[in-house]
Enzyme design. Structure first.
Site, PDB file in Angstrom:
ATOM      1  N   GLY A 111      -5.484   2.760  -7.361  1.00  0.00           N
ATOM      2  CA  GLY A 111      -4.437   1.752  -7.281  1.00  0.00           C
ATOM      3  C   GLY A 111      -3.791   1.752  -5.923  1.00  0.00           C
ATOM      4  O   GLY A 111      -4.129   2.552  -5.040  1.00  0.00           O
ATOM      5  N   GLU A 112      -2.825   0.828  -5.748  1.00  0.00           N
ATOM      6  CA  GLU A 112      -2.116   0.681  -4.489  1.00  0.00           C
ATOM      7  C   GLU A 112      -0.643   0.943  -4.688  1.00  0.00           C
ATOM      8  O   GLU A 112      -0.085   0.656  -5.742  1.00  0.00           O
ATOM      9  CB  GLU A 112      -2.257  -0.747  -3.949  1.00  0.00           C
ATOM     10  CG  GLU A 112      -3.649  -1.188  -3.638  1.00  0.00           C
ATOM     11  CD  GLU A 112      -3.634  -2.599  -3.080  1.00  0.00           C
ATOM     12  OE1 GLU A 112      -3.418  -2.733  -1.878  1.00  0.00           O
ATOM     13  OE2 GLU A 112      -3.815  -3.538  -3.865  1.00  0.00           O
ATOM     14  N   GLY A 113      -0.010   1.477  -3.655  1.00  0.00           N
ATOM     15  CA  GLY A 113       1.433   1.631  -3.639  1.00  0.00           C
ATOM     16  C   GLY A 113       2.007   0.871  -2.464  1.00  0.00           C
ATOM     17  O   GLY A 113       1.289   0.207  -1.718  1.00  0.00           O
ATOM     18  N   GLY A 114       3.321   0.980  -2.287  1.00  0.00           N
ATOM     19  CA  GLY A 114       3.941   0.253  -1.199  1.00  0.00           C
ATOM     20  C   GLY A 114       3.537   0.780   0.168  1.00  0.00           C
ATOM     21  O   GLY A 114       3.616   0.077   1.166  1.00  0.00           O
ATOM     22  N   MET A 115       3.083   2.052   0.251  1.00  0.00           N
ATOM     23  CA  MET A 115       2.763   2.636   1.548  1.00  0.00           C
ATOM     24  C   MET A 115       1.287   2.965   1.691  1.00  0.00           C
ATOM     25  O   MET A 115       0.883   3.544   2.683  1.00  0.00           O
ATOM     26  CB  MET A 115       3.576   3.918   1.754  1.00  0.00           C
ATOM     27  CG  MET A 115       5.061   3.667   1.827  1.00  0.00           C
ATOM     28  SD  MET A 115       5.936   5.030   2.601  1.00  0.00           S
ATOM     29  CE  MET A 115       5.153   6.446   1.900  1.00  0.00           C
ATOM     30  N   GLY A 116       0.459   2.658   0.739  1.00  0.00           N
ATOM     31  CA  GLY A 116      -0.948   2.995   0.873  1.00  0.00           C
ATOM     32  C   GLY A 116      -1.680   2.852  -0.434  1.00  0.00           C
ATOM     33  O   GLY A 116      -1.246   2.144  -1.335  1.00  0.00           O
ATOM     34  N   VAL A 118      -4.133   4.909  -3.594  1.00  0.00           N
ATOM     35  CA  VAL A 118      -4.387   6.167  -4.296  1.00  0.00           C
ATOM     36  C   VAL A 118      -5.827   6.159  -4.777  1.00  0.00           C
ATOM     37  O   VAL A 118      -6.295   5.161  -5.347  1.00  0.00           O
ATOM     38  CB  VAL A 118      -3.419   6.337  -5.485  1.00  0.00           C
ATOM     39  CG1 VAL A 118      -3.712   7.642  -6.220  1.00  0.00           C
ATOM     40  CG2 VAL A 118      -1.979   6.317  -5.000  1.00  0.00           C
ATOM     41  N   LYS A 135      -3.484  10.308  -2.134  1.00  0.00           N
ATOM     42  CA  LYS A 135      -2.776   9.154  -1.603  1.00  0.00           C
ATOM     43  C   LYS A 135      -2.962   9.124  -0.090  1.00  0.00           C
ATOM     44  O   LYS A 135      -2.669  10.116   0.593  1.00  0.00           O
ATOM     45  CB  LYS A 135      -1.290   9.219  -1.948  1.00  0.00           C
ATOM     46  CG  LYS A 135      -0.506   7.986  -1.496  1.00  0.00           C
ATOM     47  CD  LYS A 135       0.925   8.027  -2.036  1.00  0.00           C
ATOM     48  CE  LYS A 135       1.692   6.782  -1.641  1.00  0.00           C
ATOM     49  NZ  LYS A 135       3.059   6.790  -2.190  1.00  0.00           N
ATOM     50  N   ASP A 228      12.975   4.182  -6.658  1.00  0.00           N
ATOM     51  CA  ASP A 228      12.024   3.173  -7.150  1.00  0.00           C
ATOM     52  C   ASP A 228      11.595   3.493  -8.580  1.00  0.00           C
ATOM     53  O   ASP A 228      10.414   3.425  -8.917  1.00  0.00           O
ATOM     54  CB  ASP A 228      10.806   3.108  -6.219  1.00  0.00           C
ATOM     55  CG  ASP A 228      10.006   1.810  -6.424  1.00  0.00           C
ATOM     56  OD1 ASP A 228      10.588   0.822  -6.902  1.00  0.00           O
ATOM     57  OD2 ASP A 228       8.806   1.800  -6.118  1.00  0.00           O
TER      58      ASP A 228
END
Length: 828
Positions: A111-116, A118, A135, A228
């Protein structure tokens, strides 16, 4: 084929998500172009809303489209350069798969996060077999600011060691200088989905949420603010263990460096969960996390957001210090349980001003723990009445004894005088009612009235009429008499007249004693039972909820349990099985906490629980409860009692569902014979016994017996004094089954159509009983070579049952199987 992954996490999920994964740079570039062209044709004011809708939680995709939109009005060379840079970013996003990072090989993106992003990775150094989540910072050029924030996250995770926080395992830097961190791999699902899929009750959801609070409180005590918190960052494993994820925008308390993450245009916070101070760019404290926790708790309890969904770019415009709607009013389920303490706790958590919230997650956890222990909560106004009610709930017996001593010492003879007057008044009321009823029977001796002697029902009707004329100057006695007559008529199956008497008693008692008096609660309780048997489910629920509030206010725990029993019956008939399970579970908790209470009441709760479990296809689990209920009632109530017949009926239904048809028939017959001895011939419980015997006879391939029993059931339900649309409609559906078994499709269709009309006209829209004739008609259409017509009927039945049956229920599975077979037969 790999399962799809939930974005912005290191967690496997079992079903599809809003994101399909990136198949390759070419495929992604095609999506970028397509979305860009659509957005470019929109007015500037509408472009961001469109991107919210189509990009969802894919920040890389959105960033690429936004960069193209920015360059859209600039010279073509710049545009061409922007396209090349966007394509390069997408290609870089794909380059991590199959690479080695230290001892780990990257396998696939989770998946994706706000900074990169995973990734799932496996250790390949030959020492330890281990799957982890890695990550990697950034989806494009690595800026100094992005690197700094990522290193802060790594620093924060390294200092946190808690069973409910995803563990930090390792960290490092790739050859090109990109930092990464290694975490434990968590398998589970979002907390909201976990609760919804398992249909957890309120107290179960709160206990799960307490794990979240424990993790956040631990972070706060280690000077970490998450910033968050939202369901997608709170996962639950199959074992029910909460894991808190993604500290990507967390902050160390005392770190005064401005990281810019309070600005909504950074797209690194979630406006729906961000506190007002985050949106306004003000300093963030532990109270900011409390706000987000309050929003999550609101969603868990009410299953909706406390505020209308806000876009990032319009969050400030929509910011308001008005409190949200109370969870008890917003919720479709569990409203009675949320009312009061939980309403106040949630509203305090999401207060606009930080000073009005709980200071830390630990403070919020303390109030929820007090609620679960029936102790006063700090969110409620500290009135003496409230404190006393909570104290009485926990220590009812000891406090009652102590209170009597204190009252006796404090009031002395005055208290004794008041008590004596109250007892004397109650005695006079009771004696007046007895005298009145005895007079009715004395005046009705054969020979004194022309014609044959009146029946008991006729005498009760006459008594009710005389009460209005003769007791107008004695409202207390009249109310008591109307209540007594109403309960007696209910017991004899005269439900409309019983409801009329009980409504009059309720009105009088409300005027005499006030709307919150225990006697008003008693009238509401009995009135609700009459409403149920008249098919007036909404009025029954309203009466029970009012009664529940009254009995909770006075601390009558056993009375509360009785109301919960009745609510479970009502919710079960309405197909609201999770609500039924919640209230009956609470009723049993109360019964078990009061072993000195009536065992007959415990038998009632056990019978309700067993019947509910049977409705959910959990008859093996239901069997011990049903058997224990029957044993208790035989022991306590003698050879002939309506409650024993009810218990026999419940055991018989379970036996039938378990395939023990002969045993079931024996229980049904014993129940019928008992009811025939003690009930009038027009009583609805007899019709229910006839209907049950008809169905088991059909199961045993005895169609003649089935038809005979059905005719008797329908006669009671349609020709008796209390027609019941649900029961008679279902009986006609069984007639349809009989005609189908006899290979008379035209007669079967008439019966099913009659059943459908009866149920649709007599019940609320979407009542689960309506699905029964729909399925019968579907079977007929399919057997007649009309698969498309059958499909429409099956789907309509499935649409009714799906929200009212747990996943995997046999009714759902049978309908889904029939739909699949119809599609196959139709060549689809």
């Amino acid at each position: 084929m790999n399962a799809l992954r939930d974005p912005s996490t290191n967690v496997d999920t079992s079903g599809p998500t809003a994101r399909d994964g990136i198949a390759g740079a070419g495929d992604q570039w095609h999506r970028v172009k397509q979305i860009f062209h659509q957005a470019a044709d929109l007015p500037k004011a509408e472009q961001m809303a469109y991107l919210d809708q189509v990009c969802g939680s894919e920040p890389t995709l959105r960033a690429c489209v936004e960069s193209l939109l920015t360059l859209d009005d600039e010279p073509s060379d710049w545009l061409r350069g922007g396209i090349e840079r966007a394509t390069a970013e997408i290609a870089q996003a794909q380059s991590w798969e199959q690479r080695r990072l230290g001892p780990f090989r990257v396998l696939e993106e989770l998946g994706e996060g706000g900074m990169g992003a995973v990734y799932l990775a496996r250790r390949e150094d030959g020492e330890v077999e281990q799957e982890v989540a890695i990550k990697v910072v950034g989806r494009g050029p690595l800026t100094a600011d992005l690197r700094r924030r990522f290193l802060v996250e790594r620093q924060i995770l390294a200092r946190l060691d808690h069973p409910n926080i995803a563990r930090f395992l390792d960290g490092g830097t790739a050859q090109e200088g990109t930092p990464y961190l290694v975490m434990e791999r968590v398998k589970g699902e979002r907390i909201t989905a976990y609760c919804r899929r398992r249909q957890l009750g309120v107290r179960q959801r709160l206990r799960l949420f307490m794990q979240v609070l424990d993790a956040v409180d631990y972070a706060h005590r280690n000077l970490v603010v998450h910033r968050d918190l939202k369901p997608s960052n709170i996962f639950v494993t199959e074992d029910g263990i909460v894991k808190l994820l993604d500290f990507g925008i967390a902050k160390l308390l005392g770190d005064e460096v401005d990281d810019g993450l309070t600005r909504t245009n950074q797209h690194l916070m979630t406006p729906d969960y961000a506190s007002p101070e985050q949106l306004l760019g003000n300093p963030v404290t532990t109270a900011s996390d409390v706000y987000a926790l309050g929003v999550v708790l609101y969603r868990l309890l009410a299953e909706k957001r406390p505020f209308s969904r806000r876009r990032a770019e319009s969050a400030l415009a929509n910011l308001s210090d008005d409190p949200p709607e109370l969870p008890s009013r917003a919720a479709r389920q569990h409203a009675a349980e949320l009312r009061g303490d939980l309403d106040r706790i949630v509203i305090k958590s999401v207060a606009f001003h930080p000073r009005e919230r709980y200071g830390t997650a630990g403070d919020l956890a303390g109030d929820l723990d007090r609620y679960l222990k029936h102790e006063p909560v700090s969110a409620m106004p500290p009135s003496a009445t409230y404190q006393m009610r909570k104290f009485l709930r926990r220590h009812r017996r000891s406090v009652l004894a102590a209170a009597l001593v204190v009252l006796a010492l404090g009031w002395g003879l005055a208290a004794k005088s008041l008590e004596a007057r109250a007892a004397r008044r109650a005695e006079l009321e009771t004696q007046a009612v007895v005298d009145f009823l005895v007079g009715l029977f004395t005046d009705s001796k054969p020979g004194q009235i022309p014609g044959s002697a009146p029946t008991v029902i006729e005498l009760l009707h006459r008594g009710a009429d005389q009460a209005e004329a003769e007791l107008s100057d004695s409202p207390r006695v009249r109310a008591r008499l109307l209540q007594t007559v109403g309960e007696a008529l209910w017991g004899l199956g005269e439900y409309p007249r019983a409801a009329e008497m009980l409504e009059q008693a309720l009105a009088l008692r409300s005027t005499i004693f006030g709307p919150e008096h225990p006697r008003v609660g008693d009238s509401l309780f009995h009135l609700s039972k009459a409403y149920q048997l008249l098919g007036e489910d909404e009025r029954a629920e309203s009466a029970l909820v009012r009664c529940l509030v009254i009995r909770e206010q006075v601390g009558d725990e056993l009375g509360v349990a009785s109301v919960l029993d009745e609510l479970s019956v009502l919710y079960r008939h309405l197909g609201r099985h999770q609500e039924a399970a919640t209230v009956i579970e609470r009723a049993l908790e109360i019964r078990n906490a009061h072993p000195e209470s009536s065992r007959a009441s415990l038998a009632s709760s056990l019978n309700h629980l067993g019947t509910l479990l049977c409705d959910q296809d959990r008859c093996e689990e239901a069997w011990p409860s049903l058997q224990r209920s029957l044993e208790l009632r035989r022991e306590l109530l003698g050879p002939d009692h309506p409650d024993i017949a009810t218990a026999l009926n419940g055991v018989a239904i379970a036996a039938a569902k378990l395939g023990r048809s002969e045993a079931a028939r024996g229980y049904f017959l014993e129940s019928l014979e008992m009811r025939q001895r003690i009930m009038p011939a027009s009583h609805s419980s007899l019709a229910q016994s006839y209907s049950n015997l008809a169905q088991i006879s059909l199961q045993l391939e005895q169609p003649d017996d089935a038809r005979s029993y059905l005719e008797r059931a329908i006669a009671v339900w349609t020709q008796g004094p209390n027609p019941n649309p649900r029961h008679s409609g279902l009986a006609w559906a069984v007639v349809g089954d009989l005609e189908t078994a006899a290979q008379r499709p035209e007669e079967a269709e008439k019966a099913y159509r009659h059943a459908l009309t009866t149920l649709e006209q007599g019940l609320e829209t979407g009542h689960p009983a309506i699905a029964v004739p729909l399925r019968g008609l579907g079977d007929l259409a399919r057997a007649g070579g009309q698969p498309e017509q059958a499909l429409a009927l099956y789907r309509r039945a499935l649409e009714i049952l799906r929200p009212r049956r747990p996943a995997g229920h046999s009714e759902l599975e049978q309908l889904e199987t029939s739909i699949a077979e119809c599609l196959q037969e139709a060549g689809r």
